[in-house]
Design a protein around this motif. Structure first.
Motif, PDB file in Angstrom:
ATOM      1  N   ALA A 150     -11.769   7.217  -8.175  1.00  9.17           N
ATOM      2  CA  ALA A 150     -10.411   6.928  -7.743  1.00  9.17           C
ATOM      3  C   ALA A 150      -9.263   6.825  -8.646  1.00  9.17           C
ATOM      4  O   ALA A 150      -9.516   6.480  -9.823  1.00  9.17           O
ATOM      5  CB  ALA A 150     -10.285   5.721  -6.830  1.00  9.17           C
ATOM      6  N   THR A 154      -5.653  10.812  -6.426  1.00 14.27           N
ATOM      7  CA  THR A 154      -6.549  10.933  -5.141  1.00 14.27           C
ATOM      8  C   THR A 154      -6.170   9.736  -4.220  1.00 14.27           C
ATOM      9  O   THR A 154      -6.495  10.088  -3.008  1.00 14.27           O
ATOM     10  CB  THR A 154      -7.952  11.001  -5.616  1.00 14.27           C
ATOM     11  OG1 THR A 154      -8.165   9.772  -6.206  1.00 14.27           O
ATOM     12  CG2 THR A 154      -8.119  12.173  -6.316  1.00 14.27           C
ATOM     13  N   HIS A 155      -5.819   8.729  -4.808  1.00 12.34           N
ATOM     14  CA  HIS A 155      -5.492   7.612  -3.671  1.00 12.34           C
ATOM     15  C   HIS A 155      -4.022   6.947  -3.836  1.00 12.34           C
ATOM     16  O   HIS A 155      -3.228   7.205  -4.973  1.00 12.34           O
ATOM     17  CB  HIS A 155      -6.482   6.303  -4.305  1.00 12.34           C
ATOM     18  CG  HIS A 155      -7.987   6.605  -3.806  1.00 12.34           C
ATOM     19  ND1 HIS A 155      -8.463   7.809  -4.663  1.00 12.34           N
ATOM     20  CD2 HIS A 155      -8.598   6.140  -3.219  1.00 12.34           C
ATOM     21  CE1 HIS A 155      -9.640   7.545  -4.374  1.00 12.34           C
ATOM     22  NE2 HIS A 155      -9.773   6.721  -3.231  1.00 12.34           N
ATOM     23  N   ASP A 159      -4.911   1.661  -1.668  1.00  9.88           N
ATOM     24  CA  ASP A 159      -6.023   2.247  -1.533  1.00  9.88           C
ATOM     25  C   ASP A 159      -6.634   2.249  -2.980  1.00  9.88           C
ATOM     26  O   ASP A 159      -8.133   1.859  -3.094  1.00  9.88           O
ATOM     27  CB  ASP A 159      -6.370   3.613  -1.176  1.00  9.88           C
ATOM     28  CG  ASP A 159      -5.474   3.561   0.398  1.00  9.88           C
ATOM     29  OD1 ASP A 159      -5.774   2.570   1.027  1.00  9.88           O
ATOM     30  OD2 ASP A 159      -5.083   4.592   0.688  1.00  9.88           O
ATOM     31  N   LEU A 160      -5.866   2.608  -3.911  1.00  8.30           N
ATOM     32  CA  LEU A 160      -6.548   2.774  -5.429  1.00  8.30           C
ATOM     33  C   LEU A 160      -6.869   1.108  -5.929  1.00  8.30           C
ATOM     34  O   LEU A 160      -7.906   1.038  -6.416  1.00  8.30           O
ATOM     35  CB  LEU A 160      -5.517   3.065  -6.438  1.00  8.30           C
ATOM     36  CG  LEU A 160      -5.884   3.383  -7.672  1.00  8.30           C
ATOM     37  CD1 LEU A 160      -7.077   4.246  -7.861  1.00  8.30           C
ATOM     38  CD2 LEU A 160      -4.576   3.817  -8.670  1.00  8.30           C
ATOM     39  N   ASN A 196       0.801   0.472  -0.190  1.00  7.75           N
ATOM     40  CA  ASN A 196       1.052   1.890  -0.244  1.00  7.75           C
ATOM     41  C   ASN A 196       2.395   2.400  -0.047  1.00  7.75           C
ATOM     42  O   ASN A 196       2.761   3.649  -0.316  1.00  7.75           O
ATOM     43  CB  ASN A 196       0.098   2.302   0.924  1.00  7.75           C
ATOM     44  CG  ASN A 196      -1.455   2.247   0.465  1.00  7.75           C
ATOM     45  OD1 ASN A 196      -1.770   2.411  -0.717  1.00  7.75           O
ATOM     46  ND2 ASN A 196      -2.172   2.157   1.828  1.00  7.75           N
TER      47      ASN A 196
END
Length: 304
Positions: A150, A154-155, A159-160, A196
Motif C-alpha cells: 500500500a 494506490t490508496h 485506507d492507507l 479520505n
C-alpha cells in the motif's frame, strides 16, 4: 575318233591342274621344288592362322618376362588396396610421390590363419559428462498471490492508514471507551471517511494523525511536536491557544521559530480532537476522560 581324243586331252589337263594345286598347298611346285610364298599384309582384323603363327614365333624368354610383369602388377594393386585412405589434397598442394621402391619397402600385413579375434567393446568416453543423480523434487505448494504494498499512490489516506495498522486497526481506532461495539464501528467508519476527504482534514494535520496512530500500534519514536503537546496536556491539564498559549511557548523553547511554533500549535489544536484525545473549549483544550488512546499515550511516554 577326234571327239574321243579331245575328251582325253581335256581330262589330262584337269588332272594336271589339280596336281599343281595340291603341290602348292605343301610348298612345292610340279617339279618337286619348294615354293616361297609372300604372306600378304594383315588387314587389321587378323586371322586365326596368323595369330597362331605369331605366338609360335615368340621365344621362351619373352613369355617369362610377360608373366613376371603381370605378377608385379598384381602385387602392386594388392599393396595399394591395403594402404589407408589418403586425405584429400588441398588446392595448390602436391600429392606425395609413391614409387615402386617405396611400395616394396613398406611392411606387409600378416594374414592370420587362426581364429578371428573378438571385437572389443569401445572404451567409455571419460570426457562424457556423468549423468546427474536424480533429485527428488518437492511438490510446489500453491502460494497466494502477493498483495501489492500500500502506498499513497494506490490508496487514499484513510485506507492507507488502515493498511499500515493491519490487524491492530480495531484495537487503536477506538475513540470513546463508553461506546458500545456498534458505535465504535460507526465512529471508525466516519473517521476513515474524514481521513479520505482531503477537504475535511488538512494534509499536515492528517500526517500528524497518521504518526500518532502508527506509533501507538507499532512503537518507536513519537514525533517531537506530538510528544510535547501530550506532555504539556498531562502536566498543565490543558492546552491554551494563541501566541501566549502554553503549547506555543513550549515549542518556542525548542527553539522553534515563531512562525513554526504557531503553525505546529495550530495543527495540534485540530489533530488531537480528531483522535478524541481532547475536548475543545473556548481558547483551550482539556483531556478527554473517556479516551483510551490518551491513557495509552500517557503510559507509553511514562507520564502516569
Amino acid at each position: 575318233m577326234a571327239n574321243v581324243q579331245t575328251q582325253v586331252l581335256s581330262d589330262d589337263a584337269a588332272n594336271d591342274a589339280l596336281l599343281a594345286e595340291l603341290l602348292s598347298d605343301v610348298g612345292l611346285d610340279a617339279g618337286g621344288d619348294e615354293v616361297i610364298e609372300t604372306v600378304p599384309e594383315s588387314d587389321g582384323l587378323g586371322q586365326v592362322g596368323d595369330i597362331a603363327a605369331s605366338v609360335e614365333m615368340l621365344d621362351d624368354s619373352l613369355l617369362e618376362e610377360i608373366d613376371a610383369s603381370a605378377k608385379r602388377t598384381d602385387d602392386m594393386q594388392a599393396l595399394y588396396a591395403e594402404q589407408p585412405a589418403q586425405p584429400a589434397i588441398a588446392a595448390g598442394e602436391t600429392a606425395p610421390e609413391t614409387t615402386p621402391e617405396i611400395a616394396a619397402a613398406a611392411p606387409k600385413k600378416k594374414r592370420s590363419g587362426g581364429k578371428k579375434k573378438e571385437a572389443k567393446a569401445p572404451a567409455e568416453d571419460e570426457s562424457a559428462p556423468a549423468e546427474a543423480p536424480a533429485v527428488a523434487v518437492a511438490p510446489v505448494e500453491d502460494k497466494k498471490p502477493k498483495v501489492p504494498r500500500a502506498t499513497s499512490v494506490t490508496h487514499k489516506p484513510g485506507d492507507l492508514l488502515l493498511a499500515k495498522l493491519g490487524d491492530k486497526a480495531d484495537d487503536f481506532l477506538v475513540f470513546d471507551s463508553t461506546a458500545d461495539l456498534a458505535q465504535i464501528e460507526v465512529d471508525k467508519i466516519q473517521f476513515i471517511e474524514r481521513m479520505n476527504d482531503r477537504d475535511a482534514i488538512a494534509d499536515k494535520v492528517r500526517e500528524k494523525i497518521n504518526m500518532f496512530l502508527v506509533w501507538m500500534a507499532k512503537g518507536g519514536s513519537l514525533n517531537e511536536v506530538l510528544k510535547r503537546a501530550i506532555t504539556v496536556l498531562h502536566t498543565d491539564g490543558q492546552l491554551t491557544s494563541g501566541d501566549k498559549g502554553n503549547l506555543q511557548l513550549n515549542l518556542l523553547s525548542k527553539p522553534y521559530s515563531v512562525g513554526t511554533a504557531r503553525s505546529q500549535a495550530n495543527q495540534m489544536f485540530m489533530a488531537l480532537p480528531e483522535l478524541g484525545l481532547t475536548i475543545k473549549e473556548k481558547g483551550r483544550m482539556i483531556p478527554n476522560p473517556n479516551s483510551p488512546l490518551l491513557v495509552g499515550a500517557y503510559a507509553a511516554l511514562g507520564l502516569e
